[in-house]
Every structure is written in C-alpha cells, then in structure tokens.
Design an enzyme around this catalytic site. Sequence first.
Site, mmCIF file in Angstrom:
data_model
loop_
_atom_site.group_PDB
_atom_site.id
_atom_site.type_symbol
_atom_site.label_atom_id
_atom_site.label_comp_id
_atom_site.label_asym_id
_atom_site.label_seq_id
_atom_site.Cartn_x
_atom_site.Cartn_y
_atom_site.Cartn_z
ATOM 1 N N LYS A 104 0.863 -1.177 0.000
ATOM 2 C CA LYS A 104 0.000 0.000 0.000
ATOM 3 C C LYS A 104 0.903 1.231 0.000
ATOM 4 O O LYS A 104 1.941 1.231 0.690
ATOM 5 C CB LYS A 104 -0.879 -0.040 1.254
ATOM 6 C CG LYS A 104 -1.900 1.096 1.354
ATOM 7 C CD LYS A 104 -2.784 0.926 2.596
ATOM 8 C CE LYS A 104 -3.844 2.005 2.715
ATOM 9 N NZ LYS A 104 -4.719 1.820 3.891
ATOM 10 N N SER A 116 -9.770 1.949 3.150
ATOM 11 C CA SER A 116 -8.916 2.731 2.298
ATOM 12 C C SER A 116 -7.919 1.893 1.473
ATOM 13 O O SER A 116 -7.369 2.398 0.492
ATOM 14 C CB SER A 116 -8.112 3.731 3.140
ATOM 15 O OG SER A 116 -7.243 3.062 4.022
ATOM 16 N N SER A 123 -10.004 -0.435 7.225
ATOM 17 C CA SER A 123 -9.395 -0.273 5.898
ATOM 18 C C SER A 123 -8.700 -1.500 5.329
ATOM 19 O O SER A 123 -8.329 -1.508 4.157
ATOM 20 C CB SER A 123 -8.401 0.886 5.917
ATOM 21 O OG SER A 123 -9.082 2.105 5.964
#
Lengths: 484, 95
Positions: free
Chosen positions: A76, A151, A175
């Site tokens: 990420k 997210s 997330s």
Amino acid sequence: MQNKTLTELSELLHKGETTSVELTRHFLDRINTHNTQLNAFISVCEVSALAQAAAADKQFENKTAGKLTGIPMAHKDIFCTKGVRTSCASKMLDRFVAPYDATVVEKIAASGMVMLGKTNMDEFAMGSSNETSFYGPVKNPWDTDRVPGGSSGGSAAAVAARLTPIATGTDTGGSIRQPSSLCNLTGLKPTYGRISRYGMIAFASSLDQAGPMAANAEDAALMMNVMSGFDERDSTSVDREVPDYTATLNNSLEGLRIGLPKEFFGEGLDPQVAANVETAIRAFEKLGASIKQISLPNSHLAVSTYYVVAPAECSSNLSRMDGVRFGHRAENPTDLLDLYQRSRSEGFGAEVKRRIMIGTYVLSAGYYDAYYLKAQQCRRLISNDFQRAFQEVDVIMGPTAPTTAFRLGEKTNDPVAMYLADIYTISTNLAGLPGMSIPAGFAEGLPTGLQIIGNYFDEARLLNIAHRYQQVTDWHKQIPRAFA
Amino acid sequence: MNLDKSDVEKIAHLARLTIDDADTADYAHDLNNIFQLVEQMSATDTAEVSPMAHPLDAHQRLRPDVVTEQDQRVLFQSIAPETEAGVYLVPKVIE
C-alpha cells in the site's frame, strides 16, 4: 500461475520449476494488461522488481533462499519505500520519495519477497471506497462500476484480480477488512502494537495497524510471520514473542465458543449479507464450534467515538505537512502564513480537509472535554464490552460490512453515509483488538465477508479458524471472471 | 450545534487551511452532519469512566539517554522544497 498460493509458488521456486524473474515478469505483465482498467497501482516498479527477482534467483542458486524468497508482492502506498515515491495517494506527497524504508518494508524485503509496486488507496487512508485518491478511484474487479472499498482499495483490487499474489494494507477503522470483504479476500488487522508502525504514514496513531491482504488464510499467516514483531523505532510496538502463525492453522475447532453480538445483526444490514453470515456460522457449528448470542451494548457509540478520535489524531499528525521540510509547497508565498495555508489547501483533498477541520475543532480550547475526553471515555466503554464478552466466548463473529460493494459515486456526496460503511469494523480499532475478514459467499455476484474478532494477540486463533473454514468451503478460491 | 460560514472560516484558519468562498457552505453542511453523528455520544453517561488513551493501556517506553541516531541532515534535506546552507528556507518572518 497467478492462482497459486504462496506455498505453491514457494515450492515451484525451490524445485527450480520456475524462477523469480519469470514469476515477477508474469505479474508485471498482468499489471500492464489490467491496471488501466482497475487503477489499483500508483507506482509500478518494474526495474527494481526485476533486480530484486534476479537477486532472489541467486539465493536459490546458493541454497540460501527462504520460504517467501522470490515471491512478488505489493505495498500500500502508505509505507515509506526508500528511493520510491510514497504518495499516500495525496497531491501533498505526489513527488515525495521516502529517504528510508518502513520497518514492514524492510522486513518483507529481508524475507526475499519482490516488490512489484505501490498500490492505490484513499488519500492518507481517509475513506471507505478508494474514491478520495489524488490518482483517481480504484475499480472493483468483481464489477468495475463499483468501489473496491477502502482505504486499502488498491491492494484489495490488485490481489482480487491476481495482479499480485499478496499485498499489505493498513486498518484504522476497517481499511483492511472492509475492502477484503468487498473484493473476496482474507484480510487481517492484528492487535494494536503487533506490527511496527515505523515508516507507515500516520493517520490516527492510536488506531493504525498494518496487516496482510491475501487470497487465503495460509498466505496471510505466512505474511504475518514476516511482518510481526517488536520494533524499538515504534514507541507503541509491543515487545512480545511472535508465534509461527502457520503452526496452528490446522488445529481442531472442536469446543470453540463463538459469540454473535445482536448489535451486529440489526437495522441497516443487507439481508443477503446476513444470510451468508448465518450460513457460515452453521459451517462452524459443523466443525465443532458452539454458538452463543451476546451483546456489545455500546456498539452504537463506535462510529461517533471514532469520528472524534481519528480526526483529532489526524489533524495533529498532518500538521507536519506544511510545505517547509517535504511535500507540496505553494509557489511564491507572500509570507509564512500564506505558505502554510496555500501549501496545505492545494495539497489536501476535500475529505482530508474535512477531517483535519473536525479534529482541529474538537481539540480547540473549550471543546476538548465535550468531544475528545468524552470520546476517550466512550472508547473505554466499547473496550469493556469486548472484555466482558471474551469471558464467555473465544471469538466474536458477524458481518464485516453491512452491504456488498456499492457503486462508484453513490456515497461521495454524503460523508456520513460513507462513514457507516465501517460500522462493524470501527469498534475493533477503538479497542485495539485483532479482526479479520474472510470470504463468505456471494450476493448477486458480489462478494460478502465474515468478520472474526479475537482477544488481544489472538491472531493465530483467527487464522486457524479462517483456515479450517477454507478447508470446507471454496468461496476464497473464486476469482472474478474478467481476470481469471 | 450549528456551524455557519464564519465558524468554518475560523476552524480553517486554526487548521492553516483556506476554503474557497464558494465551498464554505458545503463544508458547513458536511461538518454539521458529521457533528450530528458525533452527538450520539452525549446521551451516554461517562461521569465515572476513565478515558482510554491507549488500547492496551501501555505507557511510553523509555530508553537510555544515549545517542543512537546518526546525522542524516543532507539526506533529509534533499527532499525539502527549499534549503540553503543546511537550513530550511521560508518567507521572511522578521523585518
């Protein structure tokens, strides 16, 4: 090749039936083919990935390769990667090249894994649909008109479409788990402090935790073995031994006590999601578990508490982005105030600004007690509920998200509706507990997720439960047709 | 609570943000909705509840008072927007 588990890939590499360079090229090709459609990656690191793969292949020649050596993965874009842009999906950090590696990045590199690139996300991890990214929204591989969740939406879409065998994510209010649910993945948010936060760009420091987003529980366990552990560079890292998470995957579930909180099955839960969760629970009964109805009476406070604590911490953390030491700087500032204000206003998107403003307000003189202190007290009540429940049951189960993936744009004009997408995941972060989402079947062709919450440092048990379920179901093996 | 445009401007200033005039009404609307959600806390009696600052109620770890970090100023300033002679440059603050 792309549908193999980490263990299967590892065997192929160790037997010499493929090389890391070959494997890495295969996934880079898949990214080249599919990323325009999904927008799952912000940066693809072809040159460095192939160099890492060549180094891994040397290790196989020298017989120094480990279990995960040579296997590709993606981070990420919230984890600092030395020499590689680390944008946090914000214009503010669009040209920020991190001068050091996050501990998670360092550990995964040391295991010999190959980093394919950095995945898209909501800006500074603030969002539940991956639509707040400066680089545009990510599409859900199961239906590209729908969101992947957020997210960690880029990591979720990338693993779901098998553009990478596994990816990292972070979870502040859901997330990792919510996008895992929306994209049919196995995602684990460990206990607060289990994985180092060093070099992971901070959103809400008392809630943030990294974890794996995987195709199955065994892969997640292998990744947990690498990611977990004490780090003196993170002052909230917990100094506690890391078990081998793969050692207990096959333990029997005979006698396991599962609690079902009535608050997780009320109004707002899609009936088809509820039906899938109930079917999954029955599968656990067949595996020897007993079911008990429980109550977490302060659950209704979770979202409101979170939207004080998280923005308060974010407003403080993001104050470092001021156009002076790194990140976006406004052109030709007239004075220092103008430099700060314009750099920040140009660099941050609307949702980040909203949260900074909420945080600034609740921490401002005269309001601290009414908001921040009150929220920290509610947080205690939420945590106490869990501890009472864990006296009667070993784990808690329920839905991960109230619905399947929603349409792009459906909630972008209503922040509160968006916040409610995390209604079942937030309380776990507030209490600091480990939580997991695993595939639990489909509703009208879209994935649904089962959430499993454990007591502190019970990640091995969560992975064991998930693995046993995945031995008797094949939901986790389903792959979106367009990417098979 | 009902924040109006001037409240939004005040909060934005405290946060060192500027909000375009055309957008302040939208921000006020969204912030009010969020605070309405937050207000759900107020019905709960927390008079006897101790605040929870850390999920594991852990305390800040201390370390021996010795130098462990090396000077990396050149590296860290290499990503700064504007530096000179080892310092960060900002617009003049003192006449």
